[in-house]
Design a protein around this motif. Structure first.
Motif, PDB file in Angstrom:
ATOM      1  N   GLY A   1      17.697-101.633  -0.879  1.00  0.00           N
ATOM      2  CA  GLY A   1      18.460-100.462  -1.291  1.00  0.00           C
ATOM      3  C   GLY A   1      17.970 -99.890  -2.609  1.00  0.00           C
ATOM      4  O   GLY A   1      17.831 -98.679  -2.764  1.00  0.00           O
ATOM      5  N   ILE A   2      17.689-100.764  -3.580  1.00  0.00           N
ATOM      6  CA  ILE A   2      17.174-100.306  -4.869  1.00  0.00           C
ATOM      7  C   ILE A   2      15.789 -99.692  -4.693  1.00  0.00           C
ATOM      8  O   ILE A   2      15.462 -98.675  -5.305  1.00  0.00           O
ATOM      9  CB  ILE A   2      17.137-101.473  -5.870  1.00  0.00           C
ATOM     10  CG1 ILE A   2      18.570-101.821  -6.292  1.00  0.00           C
ATOM     11  CG2 ILE A   2      16.298-101.140  -7.086  1.00  0.00           C
ATOM     12  CD1 ILE A   2      18.648-102.939  -7.299  1.00  0.00           C
ATOM     13  N   PHE A   3      14.979-100.307  -3.859  1.00  0.00           N
ATOM     14  CA  PHE A   3      13.645 -99.763  -3.599  1.00  0.00           C
ATOM     15  C   PHE A   3      13.739 -98.359  -3.007  1.00  0.00           C
ATOM     16  O   PHE A   3      13.029 -97.439  -3.426  1.00  0.00           O
ATOM     17  CB  PHE A   3      12.888-100.683  -2.636  1.00  0.00           C
ATOM     18  CG  PHE A   3      11.582-100.122  -2.158  1.00  0.00           C
ATOM     19  CD1 PHE A   3      10.441-100.223  -2.927  1.00  0.00           C
ATOM     20  CD2 PHE A   3      11.503 -99.470  -0.940  1.00  0.00           C
ATOM     21  CE1 PHE A   3       9.237 -99.698  -2.494  1.00  0.00           C
ATOM     22  CE2 PHE A   3      10.306 -98.945  -0.492  1.00  0.00           C
ATOM     23  CZ  PHE A   3       9.174 -99.057  -1.269  1.00  0.00           C
ATOM     24  N   ILE A   4      14.641 -98.179  -2.017  1.00  0.00           N
ATOM     25  CA  ILE A   4      14.801 -96.871  -1.388  1.00  0.00           C
ATOM     26  C   ILE A   4      15.277 -95.854  -2.414  1.00  0.00           C
ATOM     27  O   ILE A   4      14.778 -94.723  -2.471  1.00  0.00           O
ATOM     28  CB  ILE A   4      15.781 -96.957  -0.198  1.00  0.00           C
ATOM     29  CG1 ILE A   4      15.135 -97.754   0.935  1.00  0.00           C
ATOM     30  CG2 ILE A   4      16.184 -95.579   0.280  1.00  0.00           C
ATOM     31  CD1 ILE A   4      16.059 -97.973   2.116  1.00  0.00           C
ATOM     32  N   ALA A   5      16.259 -96.239  -3.243  1.00  0.00           N
ATOM     33  CA  ALA A   5      16.768 -95.324  -4.267  1.00  0.00           C
ATOM     34  C   ALA A   5      15.656 -94.900  -5.217  1.00  0.00           C
ATOM     35  O   ALA A   5      15.517 -93.713  -5.545  1.00  0.00           O
ATOM     36  CB  ALA A   5      17.907 -95.993  -5.034  1.00  0.00           C
ATOM     37  N   GLN A   6      14.853 -95.861  -5.651  1.00  0.00           N
ATOM     38  CA  GLN A   6      13.766 -95.541  -6.578  1.00  0.00           C
ATOM     39  C   GLN A   6      12.747 -94.617  -5.926  1.00  0.00           C
ATOM     40  O   GLN A   6      12.298 -93.646  -6.542  1.00  0.00           O
ATOM     41  CB  GLN A   6      13.087 -96.825  -7.051  1.00  0.00           C
ATOM     42  CG  GLN A   6      12.003 -96.584  -8.086  1.00  0.00           C
ATOM     43  CD  GLN A   6      11.439 -97.882  -8.623  1.00  0.00           C
ATOM     44  OE1 GLN A   6      11.596 -98.937  -8.026  1.00  0.00           O
ATOM     45  NE2 GLN A   6      10.787 -97.813  -9.763  1.00  0.00           N
ATOM     46  N   GLN A   7      12.397 -94.903  -4.674  1.00  0.00           N
ATOM     47  CA  GLN A   7      11.410 -94.071  -3.992  1.00  0.00           C
ATOM     48  C   GLN A   7      11.920 -92.640  -3.806  1.00  0.00           C
ATOM     49  O   GLN A   7      11.178 -91.667  -3.984  1.00  0.00           O
ATOM     50  CB  GLN A   7      11.072 -94.688  -2.633  1.00  0.00           C
ATOM     51  CG  GLN A   7      10.313 -95.999  -2.711  1.00  0.00           C
ATOM     52  CD  GLN A   7       8.954 -95.842  -3.362  1.00  0.00           C
ATOM     53  OE1 GLN A   7       8.195 -94.946  -3.025  1.00  0.00           O
ATOM     54  NE2 GLN A   7       8.643 -96.723  -4.304  1.00  0.00           N
ATOM     55  N   LEU A   8      13.200 -92.492  -3.436  1.00  0.00           N
ATOM     56  CA  LEU A   8      13.745 -91.163  -3.205  1.00  0.00           C
ATOM     57  C   LEU A   8      13.860 -90.369  -4.504  1.00  0.00           C
ATOM     58  O   LEU A   8      13.589 -89.167  -4.528  1.00  0.00           O
ATOM     59  CB  LEU A   8      15.114 -91.270  -2.518  1.00  0.00           C
ATOM     60  CG  LEU A   8      15.104 -91.850  -1.097  1.00  0.00           C
ATOM     61  CD1 LEU A   8      16.515 -91.920  -0.545  1.00  0.00           C
ATOM     62  CD2 LEU A   8      14.225 -91.022  -0.179  1.00  0.00           C
ATOM     63  N   ILE A   9      14.268 -91.038  -5.572  1.00  0.00           N
ATOM     64  CA  ILE A   9      14.376 -90.337  -6.858  1.00  0.00           C
ATOM     65  C   ILE A   9      12.992 -89.948  -7.366  1.00  0.00           C
ATOM     66  O   ILE A   9      12.798 -88.843  -7.899  1.00  0.00           O
ATOM     67  CB  ILE A   9      15.131 -91.214  -7.876  1.00  0.00           C
ATOM     68  CG1 ILE A   9      16.615 -91.288  -7.483  1.00  0.00           C
ATOM     69  CG2 ILE A   9      14.985 -90.660  -9.292  1.00  0.00           C
ATOM     70  CD1 ILE A   9      17.441 -92.211  -8.345  1.00  0.00           C
ATOM     71  N   GLU A  10      12.026 -90.825  -7.205  1.00  0.00           N
ATOM     72  CA  GLU A  10      10.658 -90.475  -7.608  1.00  0.00           C
ATOM     73  C   GLU A  10      10.122 -89.335  -6.760  1.00  0.00           C
ATOM     74  O   GLU A  10       9.351 -88.504  -7.242  1.00  0.00           O
ATOM     75  CB  GLU A  10       9.752 -91.705  -7.509  1.00  0.00           C
ATOM     76  CG  GLU A  10      10.042 -92.747  -8.580  1.00  0.00           C
ATOM     77  CD  GLU A  10       9.172 -93.976  -8.443  1.00  0.00           C
ATOM     78  OE1 GLU A  10       8.432 -94.067  -7.432  1.00  0.00           O
ATOM     79  OE2 GLU A  10       9.226 -94.847  -9.328  1.00  0.00           O
ATOM     80  N   ARG A  11      10.516 -89.290  -5.501  1.00  0.00           N
ATOM     81  CA  ARG A  11      10.086 -88.175  -4.643  1.00  0.00           C
ATOM     82  C   ARG A  11      10.660 -86.856  -5.142  1.00  0.00           C
ATOM     83  O   ARG A  11      10.043 -85.796  -4.970  1.00  0.00           O
ATOM     84  CB  ARG A  11      10.515 -88.440  -3.198  1.00  0.00           C
ATOM     85  CG  ARG A  11      10.173 -87.314  -2.257  1.00  0.00           C
ATOM     86  CD  ARG A  11      10.514 -87.632  -0.815  1.00  0.00           C
ATOM     87  NE  ARG A  11       9.685 -88.704  -0.302  1.00  0.00           N
ATOM     88  CZ  ARG A  11       9.565 -88.990   0.995  1.00  0.00           C
ATOM     89  NH1 ARG A  11      10.230 -88.281   1.886  1.00  0.00           N
ATOM     90  NH2 ARG A  11       8.802 -89.975   1.386  1.00  0.00           N
ATOM     91  N   SER A  12      11.840 -86.898  -5.747  1.00  0.00           N
ATOM     92  CA  SER A  12      12.443 -85.675  -6.277  1.00  0.00           C
ATOM     93  C   SER A  12      11.867 -85.291  -7.634  1.00  0.00           C
ATOM     94  O   SER A  12      12.301 -84.303  -8.230  1.00  0.00           O
ATOM     95  CB  SER A  12      13.966 -85.851  -6.386  1.00  0.00           C
ATOM     96  OG  SER A  12      14.298 -86.780  -7.397  1.00  0.00           O
ATOM     97  N   GLY A  13      10.912 -86.076  -8.144  1.00  0.00           N
ATOM     98  CA  GLY A  13      10.267 -85.756  -9.418  1.00  0.00           C
ATOM     99  C   GLY A  13      10.742 -86.578 -10.585  1.00  0.00           C
ATOM    100  O   GLY A  13      10.334 -86.330 -11.722  1.00  0.00           O
TER     101      GLY A  13
END
Length: 446
Positions: A403-415
């Protein structure tokens, strides 16, 4: 956020996937085997006839023929596109290793320079198969190496033969055994990390696709409400006029009354769809940052845990920033908020700070905090805490830290960027930061 990497602290609990049949296609095994058959056959014939070295040619050719026969049988029994199970692949590699060992036994054992090829099945297994299968093949390889060191036919050579010194043979035996162990450990761990990262990225993409599907569904609902409004208004108007003109004792009056009531019900349903801003991304492309936090936390709230949102404005820029309603942003913040709410004792604090250069969202809870020994590894998929082995064993197969990995990846995708730490009063703290340029288009839709 005290147990973010323990089994209880998975912000995302995806459904368990059915056990996969395997990663290797039969076509790949067959292709490699035919190369092995061609290589072994050409080498035997060249050494025996080209170089004139005597070989037990009949037994050697029979060994190569056995490999060819098993390969042909595999091609006949199953389609070339068939994906092998872990067990089937291990059995294929085990046979290849035994066949090669028999051929080496007939041609000098470890005196034969081609003995190094016995490492090939172990290497492929460490890359693609399970730990149990790889461990079994490694044990088989070490057994074959030790047997070849003590029992083998003479190396094909000229008059007088050729035999390496026993000390060299035993040293070579030990080096091959250590190479098997090293390859099994090193290659397997590297391949496992790659597989985990690939699976976690797939899970992150699936989460984003799910959010985008929900967003698209909301847009479709809003569009349907808008398009159906005009014809439904006409139906409602005509039915009401008929209701006024038809007498109360007319036989069709009941049908007209039903038509009026149902058209009114339809208008209420369409109005309800139109009143849901979270399902209308086309009409609400951006919203104030606190409202976006409320939207991301919706569905994760607990009555006993308070969610406190604070704004810390830059005096030079006091206007609350507008954030876009992007699916990756909502889902990423939602994962972090769910994590905080789940492990907080009484309160989760969200501090929104901004200036001319960047926007920062800090999520803190009053739990026990992240395990210190894992702080540097937060954001890696499938982590588990070594201090909670009992619970980890009970939940074997759960996606540790996914879950933390997904959150980090999605936030990084948003810039943006994400960092993890423990706050001054012992709880966990996650800071997500974006440059203002990442949201430059959001205010245009205000």
């Amino acid at each position: 956020m005290d147990a973010a990497l323990s089994p209880e602290r998975n912000t995302v609990r995806p459904k368990r996937l059915p056990k996969q049949r395997g990663r290797i296609r039969l076509r790949t095994i067959v292709f490699i085997r035919w190369i092995a058959v061609a290589g072994q056959l050409s080498t035997l014939l060249f050494v025996h006839f080209g170089m004139g070295y005597p070989l037990p040619l009949l037994w050697s050719l029979a060994t190569v023929a056995a490999l060819a026969a098993v390969t042909v049988g595999a091609q006949i029994r199953r389609s070339a596109s068939h994906r092998l199970t872990d067990r089937e692949s291990a059995l294929y590699f085990a046979f290849d290793m035994v066949q090669l060992s028999v051929l080496l036994f007939l041609t000098g054992g470890l005196n034969n320079p081609f003995a190094i090829l016995i490492l090939a099945p172990v290497t492929v297994s460490a890359t693609t198969l399970s730990y149990r299968s790889t461990l079994g093949l490694a044990a088989l390889a070490i057994t074959c190496i030790n047997l070849l060191a003590v029992r083998h036919l003479p190396l094909p050579w000229g008059d007088g033969g050729y035999e390496l010194a026993p000390n060299f043979i035993w040293g070579f035996t030990i080096s091959l055994g250590l190479a098997v162990i090293f390859i099994t450990s090193y290659v397997y761990r590297v391949a496992q990390e790659t597989r985990r990262l690939s699976d976690a990225l797939s899970a992150a993409q699936a989460a984003l696709d799910r959010e985008q599907s929900l967003s698209s569904l909301g847009a479709l609902a809003a569009a349907a409400a808008h398009e159906l409004g005009s014809p439904l208004g006409t139906i409602s108007l005509v039915s009401r006029e008929l209701q006024r003109e038809i007498e109360a004792d007319d036989p069709i009056r009941a049908d007209i009354d039903l038509l009026v009531s149902q058209s009114a019900r339809c208008r209420e349903i369409l109005a309800e769809l139109s009143r849901r801003p979270e399902e209308q991304p086309d009409h609400f492309n951006a919203m104030p940052a606190p409202l976006l936090i409320e939207l991301a936390a919706e569905g994760h709230r607990r009555p006993e845990v308070a969610l406190r949102i604070e704004e810390q404005a830059d005096p030079a820029d006091p206007v609350t920033p507008m954030l876009p309603r992007r699916p990756e942003l909502i889902h990423g913040l939602g994962n972090l908020l769910q994590n905080a709410i789940e492990f907080a004792r009484e309160e989760v604090k969200v501090a929104i700070t901004w200036n001319a250069a960047e926007i920062s969202i800090t999520i803190s809870d009053d739990g026990k905090g992240f395990p210190k020994e894992l702080l540097d590894r937060l954001g890696d998929p499938y982590l588990s805490s070594g201090t909670d082995l009992k619970k980890t064993a009970e939940r074997k197969g759960d996606h540790m830290g996914l879950g933390i990995f997904i959150a980090q990846q999605l936030i990084e995708r948003s810039g943006g960027a994400v960092s993890f730490d423990n706050n001054s009063y012992g709880g966990a703290e996650v800071i997500a930061t974006w440059p203002r340029s990442a949201f430059e288009g959001a205010s245009e839709h205000d």
